[in-house]
Write a protein that holds these residues in place. Structure first.
Motif, PDB file in Angstrom:
ATOM      1  N   HIS A 103     -18.558  27.911  -9.864  1.00 57.44           N
ATOM      2  CA  HIS A 103     -19.792  28.593  -9.459  1.00 57.44           C
ATOM      3  C   HIS A 103     -20.852  28.457 -10.552  1.00 57.44           C
ATOM      4  N   GLU A 104     -20.428  28.614 -11.804  1.00 57.94           N
ATOM      5  CA  GLU A 104     -21.377  28.432 -12.921  1.00 57.94           C
ATOM      6  C   GLU A 104     -21.931  27.013 -12.930  1.00 57.94           C
ATOM      7  N   ASN A 105     -21.065  26.037 -12.641  1.00 58.02           N
ATOM      8  CA  ASN A 105     -21.509  24.635 -12.599  1.00 58.02           C
ATOM      9  C   ASN A 105     -22.561  24.415 -11.506  1.00 58.02           C
ATOM     10  N   VAL A 106     -22.329  25.004 -10.324  1.00 56.90           N
ATOM     11  CA  VAL A 106     -23.285  24.831  -9.219  1.00 56.90           C
ATOM     12  C   VAL A 106     -24.608  25.522  -9.560  1.00 56.90           C
ATOM     13  N   MET A 107     -24.529  26.704 -10.196  1.00 53.75           N
ATOM     14  CA  MET A 107     -25.768  27.392 -10.622  1.00 53.75           C
ATOM     15  C   MET A 107     -26.516  26.537 -11.653  1.00 53.75           C
ATOM     16  N   GLY A 108     -25.747  25.897 -12.527  1.00 53.32           N
ATOM     17  CA  GLY A 108     -26.336  24.995 -13.529  1.00 53.32           C
ATOM     18  C   GLY A 108     -27.019  23.809 -12.860  1.00 53.32           C
ATOM     19  N   LEU A 109     -26.399  23.318 -11.780  1.00 56.40           N
ATOM     20  CA  LEU A 109     -26.983  22.203 -11.024  1.00 56.40           C
ATOM     21  C   LEU A 109     -28.339  22.609 -10.447  1.00 56.40           C
ATOM     22  N   LEU A 110     -28.400  23.794  -9.830  1.00 55.47           N
ATOM     23  CA  LEU A 110     -29.661  24.249  -9.223  1.00 55.47           C
ATOM     24  C   LEU A 110     -30.747  24.388 -10.296  1.00 55.47           C
ATOM     25  N   GLN A 111     -30.342  24.879 -11.464  1.00 50.44           N
ATOM     26  CA  GLN A 111     -31.307  25.045 -12.558  1.00 50.44           C
ATOM     27  C   GLN A 111     -31.812  23.687 -13.065  1.00 50.44           C
ATOM     28  N   GLU A 112     -30.878  22.740 -13.189  1.00 49.04           N
ATOM     29  CA  GLU A 112     -31.275  21.387 -13.635  1.00 49.04           C
ATOM     30  C   GLU A 112     -32.237  20.756 -12.628  1.00 49.04           C
ATOM     31  N   MET A 113     -31.932  20.928 -11.329  1.00 52.81           N
ATOM     32  CA  MET A 113     -32.804  20.375 -10.284  1.00 52.81           C
ATOM     33  C   MET A 113     -34.218  20.935 -10.429  1.00 52.81           C
ATOM     34  N   ASP A 114     -34.303  22.241 -10.634  1.00 50.50           N
ATOM     35  CA  ASP A 114     -35.605  22.912 -10.764  1.00 50.50           C
ATOM     36  C   ASP A 114     -36.357  22.408 -12.006  1.00 50.50           C
ATOM     37  N   GLU A 115     -35.670  22.332 -13.133  1.00 47.84           N
ATOM     38  CA  GLU A 115     -36.323  21.887 -14.378  1.00 47.84           C
ATOM     39  C   GLU A 115     -36.845  20.463 -14.260  1.00 47.84           C
ATOM     40  N   LEU A 116     -36.026  19.577 -13.679  1.00 48.61           N
ATOM     41  CA  LEU A 116     -36.442  18.171 -13.589  1.00 48.61           C
ATOM     42  C   LEU A 116     -37.563  17.969 -12.569  1.00 48.61           C
TER      43      LEU A 116
END
Ligand SMILES: [Fe+2]
Ligand SMILES: [Fe+2]
Length: 231
Positions: A191-204
């Protein structure tokens, strides 16, 4: 993985239809652009093929498709304006998909699936690079297009306001792939990994928008309004 592949196939189909339609409307003078779009369409056709093969490797049926995901892709496919379509598709959609494909490369349980996602990401990186270069050039010639691009994101967000966004099956499938097991501690990490993915998507997404000419504040606002379906 079948559910994730099903979702990828749907999105790749939209990514195939957009450049295919645009290339049919181009003046023959723009032969380099025709070539770039035709190659892009061929890449997407290959992605659809390989993801379908992976999805049906051990099954006879694909996973679930949702009305919300289809509505989101419909707004993309039906956008008539070249600049707006390539902004929504290449800068925002395919840009976001890059993070997703890198994520699947890192977490896929078998090496072939990981390789397929890595190779598709290489193609997507070219599509994103072309869309960004094209829009940067367009914006440098006519900064008046920036508010039109921004309004396209806001309009699309309003149209999709009453849809669920990313379907729950895809979210759960990503979580499980990132966890690697049903063990509660693995699921917590997944779950932390998927949340990290969403954050990376937003930042990029924000970085790409700033790169083509948006202010940091606009990029932040527009990234938050980008479809929750990713593409
Ligand atoms: Fe693709
Ligand atoms: Fe693409």
């Amino acid at each position: 993985m079948v559910q994730i592949m099903t979702y990828l196939i749907e999105n790749e189909t939209a990514a195939l239809l957009v450049p295919s339609r645009l290339v049919s409307q181009l003046h023959p003078h723009f032969r380099e652009v025709m070539q770039a779009l035709a190659l892009q369409a061929a890449d997407e056709a290959r992605h659809i093929e390989v993801f379908t093969r992976r999805a049906l490797l051990k099954r006879t049926e694909l996973g679930l498709s949702t009305a919300g995901g289809q509505t989101s892709l419909k707004t993309l496919v039906e956008e008539p304006d070249f600049a707006i379509a390539s902004f929504l598709l290449s800068v925002l959609g395919e840009g976001t998909f890059l993070s997703l494909l890198w994520f699947l490369d890192r977490h896929a349980a078998d090496p072939v699936t990981a390789a397929v996602c890595r190779l598709a990401a290489q193609d997507e990186a070219r599509h994103v690079a072309f869309g960004m270069a094209h829009l940067r050039e367009h914006i440098s010639q006519d900064a008046g297009i920036l508010p039109k691009l921004a309004n396209a994101v806001r309009r699309r967000h309003d149209v999709l306001r009453n849809t669920a966004g990313l379907n729950a099956e895809v979210f759960d499938a990503l979580l499980l792939v990132a966890s690697g097991s049903w063990d509660p501690s693995d699921l917590r990490r997944g779950h932390e990994n998927v949340m990290g993915l969403l954050q990376e998507m937003d930042e990029l997404r924000q970085k790409r928008m700033v790169h083509i000419g948006f202010s940091a504040a606009e990029a932040q606002e527009l990234s938050a309004l980008h479809t929750r379906n990713f593409m």
